[in-house]
Design a protein around this motif. Structure first.
Motif, PDB file in Angstrom:
ATOM      1  N   GLU A 203       0.843  -1.196   0.000  1.00  0.00           N
ATOM      2  CA  GLU A 203       0.000   0.000   0.000  1.00  0.00           C
ATOM      3  C   GLU A 203       0.883   1.253   0.000  1.00  0.00           C
ATOM      4  N   ALA A 204       0.583   2.173  -0.933  1.00  0.00           N
ATOM      5  CA  ALA A 204       1.316   3.428  -0.994  1.00  0.00           C
ATOM      6  C   ALA A 204       0.954   4.283   0.214  1.00  0.00           C
ATOM      7  N   GLN A 205       1.973   4.715   0.952  1.00  0.00           N
ATOM      8  CA  GLN A 205       1.647   5.484   2.142  1.00  0.00           C
ATOM      9  C   GLN A 205       2.850   6.248   2.668  1.00  0.00           C
ATOM     10  N   VAL A 206       2.522   7.209   3.546  1.00  0.00           N
ATOM     11  CA  VAL A 206       3.514   7.929   4.329  1.00  0.00           C
ATOM     12  C   VAL A 206       3.314   7.500   5.784  1.00  0.00           C
ATOM     13  N   THR A 207       4.372   7.049   6.408  1.00  0.00           N
ATOM     14  CA  THR A 207       4.269   6.607   7.799  1.00  0.00           C
ATOM     15  C   THR A 207       5.087   7.531   8.694  1.00  0.00           C
ATOM     16  N   GLN A 208       4.601   7.707   9.900  1.00  0.00           N
ATOM     17  CA  GLN A 208       5.280   8.522  10.887  1.00  0.00           C
ATOM     18  C   GLN A 208       5.346   7.761  12.198  1.00  0.00           C
ATOM     19  N   ASN A 209       6.434   7.961  12.912  1.00  0.00           N
ATOM     20  CA  ASN A 209       6.564   7.380  14.246  1.00  0.00           C
ATOM     21  C   ASN A 209       7.369   8.298  15.157  1.00  0.00           C
ATOM     22  N   PRO A 210       6.951   8.416  16.437  1.00  0.00           N
ATOM     23  CA  PRO A 210       5.750   7.801  17.002  1.00  0.00           C
ATOM     24  C   PRO A 210       4.500   8.572  16.621  1.00  0.00           C
ATOM     25  N   ARG A 211       3.336   8.036  16.919  1.00  0.00           N
ATOM     26  CA  ARG A 211       2.081   8.739  16.673  1.00  0.00           C
ATOM     27  C   ARG A 211       1.775   9.702  17.813  1.00  0.00           C
TER      28      ARG A 211
ATOM     29  N   THR B 116      10.230  10.214  13.036  1.00  0.00           N
ATOM     30  CA  THR B 116      10.602   9.655  11.738  1.00  0.00           C
ATOM     31  C   THR B 116       9.461   9.767  10.743  1.00  0.00           C
ATOM     32  N   CYS B 117       9.831   9.851   9.473  1.00  0.00           N
ATOM     33  CA  CYS B 117       8.869   9.885   8.380  1.00  0.00           C
ATOM     34  C   CYS B 117       9.432   9.049   7.244  1.00  0.00           C
ATOM     35  N   SER B 118       8.616   8.196   6.687  1.00  0.00           N
ATOM     36  CA  SER B 118       9.046   7.356   5.588  1.00  0.00           C
ATOM     37  C   SER B 118       7.932   7.234   4.558  1.00  0.00           C
ATOM     38  N   GLN B 119       8.307   7.257   3.276  1.00  0.00           N
ATOM     39  CA  GLN B 119       7.318   7.071   2.210  1.00  0.00           C
ATOM     40  C   GLN B 119       7.799   5.983   1.260  1.00  0.00           C
ATOM     41  N   ASN B 120       6.848   5.207   0.742  1.00  0.00           N
ATOM     42  CA  ASN B 120       7.193   4.077  -0.125  1.00  0.00           C
ATOM     43  C   ASN B 120       6.754   4.314  -1.561  1.00  0.00           C
ATOM     44  N   MET B 121       6.619   5.590  -1.957  1.00  0.00           N
ATOM     45  CA  MET B 121       6.121   5.930  -3.296  1.00  0.00           C
ATOM     46  C   MET B 121       7.224   6.476  -4.203  1.00  0.00           C
ATOM     47  N   ASN B 122       8.469   6.430  -3.736  1.00  0.00           N
ATOM     48  CA  ASN B 122       9.606   6.947  -4.504  1.00  0.00           C
ATOM     49  C   ASN B 122       9.454   8.432  -4.841  1.00  0.00           C
ATOM     50  N   HIS B 123       8.833   9.175  -3.928  1.00  0.00           N
ATOM     51  CA  HIS B 123       8.621  10.598  -4.152  1.00  0.00           C
ATOM     52  C   HIS B 123       9.899  11.377  -3.909  1.00  0.00           C
ATOM     53  N   GLU B 124      10.085  12.416  -4.728  1.00  0.00           N
ATOM     54  CA  GLU B 124      11.264  13.263  -4.563  1.00  0.00           C
ATOM     55  C   GLU B 124      11.065  14.312  -3.474  1.00  0.00           C
ATOM     56  N   TYR B 125       9.866  14.863  -3.417  1.00  0.00           N
ATOM     57  CA  TYR B 125       9.596  15.986  -2.519  1.00  0.00           C
ATOM     58  C   TYR B 125       9.013  15.492  -1.209  1.00  0.00           C
ATOM     59  N   MET B 126       9.554  15.987  -0.093  1.00  0.00           N
ATOM     60  CA  MET B 126       9.002  15.681   1.230  1.00  0.00           C
ATOM     61  C   MET B 126       8.990  16.948   2.060  1.00  0.00           C
TER      62      MET B 126
END
Lengths: 115, 109
Positions: free
Chosen positions: A1-9, A22-32
């Motif tokens: 699933e394409a998403q942006v995850t953050q931890n902790p909530r 932390t912030c992580s995205q699995n969509m290969n996006h350039e801009y954050m």
């Protein structure tokens, strides 16, 4: 699933104790980007990154640091948190940011309380 | 003065009514206008965006931009309880998004 995850909530901490969200995205996006959301003020941009090793200040960067060593990760660092940094934080990413609009995808948010 | 002004609400309407949301902005050097929807304890999600003046429809949603008066609107027809959320307007130019404060909408069954 394409998403942006953050931890902790959710995070409760004390003044001066360094923390990282932390912030992580699995969509290969350039801009954050990182935003904070406060009642009545909407979302305000803290920092953004147009690609790996390229970061720049947003509207409210004071008291925050970021790094972009990998394309997928964009951590937000508070070296010495203060109570005025109590807020709801969102990470967002988009494919590219140029002359055309690209949708920004937001993470679920991190609620930070600094005592 | 904020660059994007939005009435915070809350706006309470009965199910089936038309929801009308408005924003004004103060700087015309912007290209795109957006509406984001944010459910409680969630991140914002893009609802609609538009570039030019005029109307844009997507199902029950209509976005309207009037660049001459610096006014942007969102209309929700046949509102449902699931439309209860905070609606954020935003404008974009290049790599910058500027948001309004958001309007909380409550649709009562």
């Amino acid at each position: 699933e394409a998403q942006v995850t953050q931890n902790p909530r959710y995070l409760i901490t004390v003044t001066g104790k360094k923390l990282t969200v932390t912030c992580s995205q699995n969509m290969n996006h350039e801009y954050m980007s990182w935003y904070r959301q406060d009642p009545g003020l909407g979302l305000r941009q803290i920092y953004y990154s147009m690609n790996v090793e390229v970061t720049d200040k947003g509207d409210v960067p004071e008291g925050y640091k970021v790094s972009r060593k990998e394309k997928r990760n964009f951590p937000l660092i508070l070296e010495s948190p203060s109570p005025n940094q109590t807020s709801l934080y969102f990470c967002a990413s988009s494919p590219w940011w140029g002359s055309s609009y690209n949708e920004q995808f937001f993470g679920p948010g991190t609620r930070l309380t600094v005592l | 003065q904020k660059e994007v002004e939005q009435d915070p609400g809350p706006l309470s309407v009965p199910e089936g009514a038309i929801v009308s949301l408005n924003c004004t902005y103060s700087n015309s050097a912007f290209q795109y206008f957006m509406w984001y929807r944010q459910y409680s304890r969630k991140g914002p999600e893009l609802l609609m965006y538009t570039y030019s003046s005029g109307n844009k429809e997507d199902g029950r949603f209509t976005a309207q931009v009037d660049k001459s008066s610096k006014y942007i609107s969102l209309f929700i027809r046949d509102s449902q309880p699931s439309d209860s959320a905070t609606y954020l307007c935003a404008k974009a130019a290049g790599n910058k998004l500027t948001f309004g404060g958001g309007t909380r909408v409550l649709v009562k069954p």
